[in-house]
Design a protein around this motif. Structure first.
Motif, PDB file in Angstrom:
ATOM      1  N   VAL B  20      37.454  36.768  52.008  1.00 21.97           N
ATOM      2  CA  VAL B  20      38.908  36.694  51.867  1.00 21.97           C
ATOM      3  C   VAL B  20      39.342  36.098  50.527  1.00 21.97           C
ATOM      4  O   VAL B  20      40.530  36.028  50.256  1.00 21.97           O
ATOM      5  N   ARG B  22      39.390  37.314  47.804  1.00 27.54           N
ATOM      6  CA  ARG B  22      40.169  38.289  47.030  1.00 27.54           C
ATOM      7  C   ARG B  22      41.651  38.209  47.352  1.00 27.54           C
ATOM      8  O   ARG B  22      42.483  38.612  46.566  1.00 27.54           O
ATOM      9  N   SER B  23      41.964  37.698  48.556  1.00 29.85           N
ATOM     10  CA  SER B  23      43.383  37.585  48.910  1.00 29.85           C
ATOM     11  C   SER B  23      43.980  36.294  48.372  1.00 29.85           C
ATOM     12  O   SER B  23      45.102  35.951  48.708  1.00 29.85           O
ATOM     13  N   GLY B  24      43.200  35.553  47.602  1.00 32.17           N
ATOM     14  CA  GLY B  24      43.775  34.368  46.976  1.00 32.17           C
ATOM     15  C   GLY B  24      43.135  33.092  47.467  1.00 32.17           C
ATOM     16  O   GLY B  24      42.501  33.061  48.531  1.00 32.17           O
ATOM     17  N   ARG B  25      43.305  32.031  46.679  1.00 30.61           N
ATOM     18  CA  ARG B  25      42.642  30.771  46.985  1.00 30.61           C
ATOM     19  C   ARG B  25      43.260  30.085  48.195  1.00 30.61           C
ATOM     20  O   ARG B  25      42.563  29.443  48.980  1.00 30.61           O
ATOM     21  N   ASN B  26      44.574  30.252  48.360  1.00 34.22           N
ATOM     22  CA  ASN B  26      45.207  29.626  49.521  1.00 34.22           C
ATOM     23  C   ASN B  26      44.715  30.241  50.817  1.00 34.22           C
ATOM     24  O   ASN B  26      44.391  29.549  51.780  1.00 34.22           O
ATOM     25  N   THR B  27      44.638  31.577  50.824  1.00 32.44           N
ATOM     26  CA  THR B  27      44.153  32.271  52.018  1.00 32.44           C
ATOM     27  C   THR B  27      42.734  31.829  52.337  1.00 32.44           C
ATOM     28  O   THR B  27      42.375  31.589  53.488  1.00 32.44           O
ATOM     29  N   CYS B  28      41.937  31.725  51.278  1.00 29.17           N
ATOM     30  CA  CYS B  28      40.535  31.366  51.451  1.00 29.17           C
ATOM     31  C   CYS B  28      40.420  29.979  52.080  1.00 29.17           C
ATOM     32  O   CYS B  28      39.699  29.791  53.068  1.00 29.17           O
TER      33      CYS B  28
END
Lengths: 117, 951
Positions: B20, B22-28
Motif C-alpha cells: 500500500v 504506493r497509495s502514500g505514506r499516510n495510508t501505509c
C-alpha cells in the motif's frame, strides 16, 4: 542374466565415476549421465529381474513383475533429465562468462577467494 | 483460536505495507497501525478472562508424539507483555510515520516492524517450548533487519551484525538450555513445565540447563559482559531504538527469566549467578551512561543499567523482588520509550544528538522539553513519578540482601548505581533542554508535528498517573503479572508513595545528593574517567570474532579448495572404503534365488555396452564421439528395461535419451570440442582404480540383491490398481494416483529446473558471454543451414507425432504410456521444428509459450488434487467412472487423467523451454540461418538473404 545386469551396473558406475573425476565440465556431465543410468538400472533391479511379466493387469497374465521400482525409476529418469539440463546450462554459462570450462579454481583465483575479498 | 490470530495477524499484515506504500505514506502507516490495532483488539478481548484468573489457550497439534504443536497461552505475564508490545508498537508506528524522511522506504520499514512484532508476541505467548525458540530466533533476525535498516551506513550494518552475532549466539545456547529444561520436566508445554519446578531443580540437568538459558537471556537483554552490542544497535532509526531497545526485544531476556522463574529460581546457583550479573550490569551501565555525549548512547547505557536492575531483582529469588521487577518493567517501558522518542525529536529538529552541542531547547520546543523532563525525572527516580516507586522497591530489596555473607555489597553498590542514574538523568535533562539558548544548532529547532510528540505524551501519562496513584492505576496489572511470575501466592505488599522512613528512602536521599554532587563535579569526574584504563568490549568482540573467522577460513580453505575433482574423489574414496570395510567385516553367502538363463541377444547387447562404455572412457577427449557413444549406452539401458518387463521405462528412457542428446549437442555447439589431457598417467590410473572399485561395489550389491528373494509391498498396488485406481497399467496408476504427491512435487521440481535454465541463459545474451560468443565467429558453417529434406520431413512428421503423443497419453492409464512419455514424444516433435527450421521460424509459430505451459501443467495437476477437497476427501484422492457415449461406446474417465494432463503439459513445457533457450543462444553465432524462409532454396551464387527475405 543377473550377472550380466550386475555387470551393466558396474560398468556404468565405473565409467560414470571416472568421468566425474575429470577436470572439465563436459566429461563430468557425461559422467553424471552414466551415473544416472547406473542408479536407474540399480533401482530397477531392486524389483528383481522378471521376463515377460509387465505390470499391466490382464486376466490372461499369470503373474506380474514388481511395479513399484518401475514407477520410481520412471520419475527418476525424467528428473535426471531436468538435472542434466540444468548442469549443462550451468556449465555453458560458466564457460561463456569465464572462458574456461574447468571444474577447478586455478591457484590465483583460489587465494583471492581465500582472502575473502 | 483468536489467541493464535494475535500472533498471526502481524505476520500476515507484514505483507500489506510494501503493497500500500504506493497509495502514500499516510495510508501505509494507517494500514500498519490498523494491523497492530486489530491484533491488540483480539488480545484485549481475552482481558476479562485473564483478569478473572483464567488462562486462555489455543493449540493446533502437529506431531504431538514428538512434542511438536503450535500452542499458545496467555497467563498474566504473557498477556501483559503482549499488550505492552502491541500498545507501544502502535505508538511507535505513529511516531515513525513522522520520523522517517521521504527518502526512507517506509513500506519496508513497516513490514520489518510488523514481522518483529509478530515474533515478539509469539515469544511471550508461546506455550510450546520449540515454538518459543522459533519466535526467539525470529526476533533476532528481524531486529537485524531493523537495526540495519539504513543499509548504506556502515555503522548500521556493523551494529546489526554485532547484535545478530551476540543475540543469535545466545539463542543457540538457549535452544540447548530449553531443550534440557523440557527434558528434565518431561513436557514440551511451558504451562506444564511451570508446574514441575521441583522436578527440574532436582534434576542433574538443572545446572547445565540453567547456564545455557541464562546465556540466552543475558545476551538478549544485554547483561554484562554481553552489554556492548546494545549501544551499537543504536545506529538504528530512533523508532526502532524506542521499540526494540527499550520496550520489547531487550526485555525478552528479562521476560524469559520471569517466565522460567517458578522453574529455575530459588536455588543457590540462580541467586549466585543472576543477582550479581544484574547488579554489575546496573552499575556499569549507569556509570558509562553518565559520560556518553550522544543522547541515544546515554539512553542505551541507561537501558542496559535498568535491564540489570530487573535481572538483579529476579535473581534475588524472593517473591517480593519479583513483584518489584514486574513493576519496574512496566515503569521502565513507559519512561524509556518516551525518552528515546524525545531524543529522536531532538535529533530530527536540531540535526544533532551530541549533548555538547545542545542545551536551552526548552524555550524553543516547550512541548517536547516538558515531556522529556517529566520522563527524565522518572528515570532519575524522583518522587511523584513511577520510576521512583519501583526504584524504591529495588533499593529496599537490595538493603536486605547479603551476598556470600557480605551484608553491605548489594546495598552499597545499588546505591552507587542509583547515584549514577540520578546524575545521567540530570545530565540528559540539563544538557539538552535547560540552560541558555544557543545560536549554533545545525538546524533551527521547533516543536515537531503533533504525530511525533503525541506518542511521547501518551507514554508520559502513565509515568505520572502511576507515580501519583500506583495502587489504583497499576495495582491490578502488577498483581496479575507478578502472580504469573511467582506461580504461587503473592507476598504481602503495597504499592504506595510513602512507606515511612525506610532504608530505601535513606538510600534514595543519598542517591539524590550524590547525583547532584556528581553533576556539579562532572568536569572533574570526566577528567578522572579519561585517566582510567578502558576495557573496550567492542575491541574484544572484534578480536574474538576476527580470530574465529580466520580459523574457520583456514579450516574451510583446507577442505573446500575449489576443485570439484577433489571433492568427488574424496567422497567416492570414502564410500568405497566404508563399503569395503562393511563387506569384509561381515559374513556373506551366495544368494539362492534361481538365475535367469543367459540368451544370445543379451550377450550381444552387453557386448555393445562394453564397447560403447569403453569407447567413452578412452575417447572422452573427443567430445562429439563421447556424446554419441553415451547415446548408445542410453539405448542399451532402454533395452534392459524392455527385456525385463518394463515397457513404460523403455519408452521413457528412449525418449529422454533423444532429448538429452539433442540438448548436449546444442551445448557442445558453444563449448570446446575437445578435452585436453592435463592429468598425469598416475592420476588417471588412481582415478580409474577408485572408479573401478566403486563399480565393483555397485555391481556386487546389485547382484547380491537380485539373487535373493524378498517381500515387497507391491502386491497392494497390483491388487488395487484396477478397483482402486481404475487403470490396468499399474506403473501409471502408481504415478498419477497412489503416489500422486511424489509426481506432483516432481513436476514442480522440473518446472523450477526449466525456469532456472531460462534465468541462466536469458542474461547470457549480454555482457562478457555475448562477447565470447561473438569471438567464436567465424566458424565452420554448413552451406545449407536448413536441409530441405529435414525441414520437409519434420513438418510432415509433426501432426503424426502429435497424434502418436495423444494416443500414448490416452492409453497410458491402462497400457504402457502416459503423461510423461506422451509429453516427451510431443516435445521431441516440437524441438525437431526448431532444429530443422531454425529458432526464429519455430519460435514465431509457437502460439503457447513454454513458461505458460509449465504453469498450466502444474496448476492443472494441483487443481485436480484440490478438487478432491470439494468432495471432502484428502488432497489428490482420485475418482473414476464409466461414461457411455453413442458411437464411441463405453469408456472410462478417471480424474487421474486430468492429473496426467498436468504432467504432460509440464513435461512438454520443460523440454521445449530448455532446448529452445539453448538453441536461441546457439543461434547468436549463426549468421546465416535467419535469411528468409527455411524452405527457400538458395540458388548457387545468389547472395545469402537476398531473394527470400521478407519484411
Amino acid at each position: 542374466m543377473e550377472l550380466l545386469v550386475a555387470g551393466v551396473i558396474g560398468i556404468l558406475t565405473t565409467v560414470g565415476i571416472y568421468l566425474v573425476l575429470r577436470a572439465h565440465t563436459f566429461p563430468v556431465i557425461l559422467g553424471l549421465t552414466f551415473l544416472s543410468y547406473a542408479v536407474n538400472v540399480f533401482l530397477f533391479a531392486m524389483g528383481r529381474l522378471v521376463i515377460d511379466r509387465p505390470p499391466v493387469i490382464s486376466p490372461d497374465a499369470p503373474a506380474y513383475t514388481d511395479p513399484l521400482p518401475q514407477a520410481l525409476v520412471l520419475t527418476a529418469i525424467v528428473i535426471s533429465f531436468g538435472m542434466t539440463a540444468l548442469i549443462v546450462v550451468l556449465a555453458l554459462r560458466g564457460y561463456l562468462e569465464t572462458g574456461s570450462d574447468r571444474t577447478t579454481l586455478d591457484a590465483a583465483r583460489r587465494t583471492e577467494d581465500g582472502d575473502g575479498a | 483460536m483468536t489467541l493464535l490470530l494475535v500472533i498471526l495477524i502481524p505476520f500476515l499484515g507484514a505483507l500489506i505495507p510494501p503493497l500500500v506504500i504506493r497509495s502514500g505514506r499516510n495510508t501505509c502507516a494507517a494500514a500498519t497501525g490498523g494491523v497492530t490495532l486489530l491484533a491488540l483488539a483480539l488480545l484485549l478481548s481475552h482481558a476479562p478472562a485473564v483478569f478473572s484468573g483464567e488462562v486462555p489457550k489455543a493449540a493446533v497439534e502437529w506431531v504431538p508424539s514428538m512434542g511438536l504443536s503450535v500452542s499458545v497461552f496467555a497467563d498474566g505475564l504473557g498477556f501483559f507483555f503482549a499488550a505492552m508490545i502491541l500498545v507501544i508498537g502502535l505508538l511507535v508506528i505513529v511516531y515513525a510515520r513522522f520520523y522517517l524522511s521521504r527518502e526512507d522506504p517506509m513500506g519496508r520499514f513497516f513490514a520489518y516492524l510488523l514481522l518483529f512484532q509478530g515474533a515478539m508476541v509469539g515469544v511471550v505467548l508461546s506455550d510450546n517450548v520449540i515454538l518459543l525458540l522459533v519466535f526467539w530466533e525470529m526476533t533476532s533476525l528481524t531486529s537485524f533487519l531493523l537495526i540495519g535498516y539504513w543499509r548504506k551506513r556502515a555503522d548500521a550494518r556493523q551494529g546489526a551484525r554485532m547484535a545478530l552475532v551476540v543475540t543469535g549466539g545466545g539463542g543457540l545456547a538457549l535452544i540447548a538450555g530449553l531443550l534440557l529444561v523440557a527434558q528434565a520436566a518431561g513436557s514440551w508445554q511451558l504451562s506444564e513445565i511451570l508446574a514441575r519446578g521441583e522436578l527440574v531443580r532436582a534434576s542433574p540437568l538443572y545446572l547445565p540447563a540453567l547456564l545455557l538459558v541464562l546465556l540466552g537471556a543475558f545476551t538478549k537483554s544485554a547483561q554484562f559482559p554481553f552489554h556492548f552490542w546494545l549501544p551499537h544497535a543504536m545506529a538504528a532509526p530512533t523508532p526502532v531504538s524506542a521499540y526494540l531497545h527499550s520496550a520489547t526485544m531487550v526485555k525478552a531476556g528479562v521476560f524469559l527469566l520471569a517466565r522460567l522463574w517458578p522453574v529455575l529460581a530459588g536455588t543457590e546457583a540462580w541467586f549466585l549467578i543472576v543477582a550479581p550479573v544484574g547488579l554489575a550490569t546496573m552499575l556499569i551501565g549507569a556509570a558509562i551512561a553518565l559520560f556518553r555525549t550522544d543522547l541515544k548512547g546515554l539512553l542505551a547505557y541507561s537501558t542496559v543499567s535498568h535491564l540489570g536492575l530487573m535481572t538483579m531483582l529476579l535473581g534475588l529469588g524472593t517473591p517480593m523482588a519479583a513483584v518489584a521487577a514486574v513493576f519496574h518493567i512496566i515503569n521502565h517501558a513507559t519512561f524509556k520509550a518516551a525518552l528515546f522518542m524525545s531524543a529522536g525529536i531532538v535529533d530530527h529538529e536540531t540535526g544533532t544528538r551530541d549533548i555538547r552541542r545542545l542545551g536551552g531547547l526548552m524555550a524553543l520546543m516547550p512541548i517536547t522539553g516538558t515531556l522529556a523532563l517529566l520522563a527524565a525525572a522518572s528515570m532519575a527516580g524522583i518522587p511523584l513519578f513511577n520510576g521512583f516507586l519501583s526504584k524504591e522497591m529495588m533499593l529496599e530489596e537490595a538493603a536486605h540482601t547479603a551476598y556470600l555473607g557480605l551484608d553491605f555489597l548489594f546495598p552499597v553498590l545499588a546505591t552507587i548505581a542509583a547515584v549514577f542514574s540520578v546524575a545521567y538523568s540530570a545530565r540528559f535533562a540539563i544538557g539538552t533542554f535547560l540552560g541558555p539558548v544557543r545560536r549554533d544548532y545545525p538546524h533551527h529547532p521547533h516543536d515537531p508535528p503533533i504525530g511525533m510528540w503525541l506518542p511521547v505524551a501518551i507514554l508520559v501519562v502513565p509515568v505520572i498517573a502511576i507515580g501519583l496513584l500506583p495502587e489504583l492505576v497499576a495495582g491490578p496489572l502488577v498483581a496479575l503479572t507478578a502472580a504469573a511470575v511467582i506461580g504461587g501466592p503473592l507476598p504481602d505488599y503495597h504499592l504506595a508513595l510513602w512507606h515511612g522512613i525506610t532504608p530505601a528512602l535513606l538510600m534514595s536521599l543519598v542517591a539524590f545528593a550524590g547525583g547532584a554532587a556528581l553533576v556539579l563535579a562532572f568536569r572533574q569526574a570526566d577528567t578522572l574517567r579519561a585517566r582510567l584504563p578502558r576495557l573496550d568490549a567492542q575491541t574484544l568482540f572484534e578480536i574474538v570474532t576476527g580470530t574465529l573467522v580466520v580459523w574457520c577460513r583456514r579450516g574451510i580453505g583446507a577442505l573446500h579448495d575449489g576443485a570439484l575433482t577433489r571433492y568427488m574423489g574424496v567422497t567416492v574414496a570414502t564410500l568405497v572404503a566404508v563399503g569395503g570395510y562393511g563387506f569384509w567385516s561381515a559374513t556373506h553367502a551366495a544368494g539362492t534365488r534361481p538365475m535367469l538363463p543367459v540368451t544370445a541377444p543379451a550377450v550381444t547387447v552387453f557386448a555393445a555396452l562394453v564397447l560403447a562404455s569403453g569407447g567413452t572412457l578412452l575417447f572422452h577427449g573427443e567430445r562429439l564421439t563421447a556424446l554419441i557413444l553415451t547415446g548408445v549406452v542410453g539405448v542399451v539401458v532402454a533395452l534392459v528395461f524392455l527385456q525385463f518387463s518394463a515397457p513404460d521405462l523403455a519408452l521413457t528412457q528412449i525418449s529422454v535419451d533423444v532429448v538429452t542428446t539433442i540438448l548436449m549437442l546444442l551445448a557442445l555447439n558453444l563449448l570446446p570440442k575437445t578435452t585436453p589431457v592435463e592429468t598425469s598417467r598416475a592420476v588417471r590410473w588412481r582415478d580409474g582404480v577408485v572408479a573401478g572399485l566403486a563399480g565393483l561395489g555397485a555391481a556386487g550389491l546389485a547382484y547380491a540383491v537380485m539373487t535373493r528373494s524378498g517381500a515387497s509391498i507391491s502386491d497392494f498396488y497390483l491388487a488395487q490398481s484396477k478397483p482402486g485406481g481404475g487403470g490396468t497399467n499399474v506403473v501409471n496408476v502408481i504415478l498419477v494416483d497412489f503416489r500422486g504427491y511424489d509426481t506432483f512435487a516432481e513436476i514442480i521440481v522440473l518446472g523450477i529446473a526449466a525456469l532456472a535454465i531460462y534465468a541462466l541463459l536469458d542474461p547470457a545474451l549480454k555482457g562478457a558471454a555475448v562477447r565470447r560468443i561473438a569471438a567464436m565467429l567465424p566458424r565452420e558453417e554448413s552451406r545449407d543451414a536448413h536441409p530441405l529434406l529435414l525441414v520437409v520431413a519434420t513438418r510432415v512428421l509433426l501432426p503424426l507425432s502429435l497424434a502418436v503423443g495423444a494416443y500414448i497419453f490416452l492409453r497410458g492409464h491402462n497400457l504402457p504410456g502416459g503423461g510423461f512419455v506422451a509429453g516427451l514424444v510431443v516435445a521431441i516433435a516440437l524441438i525437431m521444428q526448431y532444429i530443422a527450421s531454425g529458432y526464429g521460424w519455430a519460435a514465431e509459430r509457437m502460439r503457447v509459450d513454454s513458461q505458460s505451459m509449465i504453469g498450466a501443467g502444474v496448476a492443472i495437476a494441483g487443481l485436480t488434487g484440490l478438487a478432491a477437497f470439494v468432495f471432502g476427501r484428502p488432497f489428490l484422492t482420485s475418482t473414476f467412472g464409466y461414461q457411455h457415449w453413442p458411437v464411441v461406446g463405453t469408456f472410462e474417465l478417471a480424474s487421474a487423467m486430468a492429473f496426467d494432463l498436468g504432467v504432460f503439459l509440464t513435461v512438454v513445457g520443460v523440454m521445449v523451454l530448455s532446448l529452445a533457450q539453448l538453441s536461441r543462444v546457439a543461434q547468436r553465432i549463426d549468421p546465416v540461418p535467419e535469411t528468409g524462409e527455411p524452405m527457400d532454396v538458395l540458388l548457387e551464387g545468389a547472395p545469402p538473404g537476398g531473394p527470400g527475405r521478407e519484411g
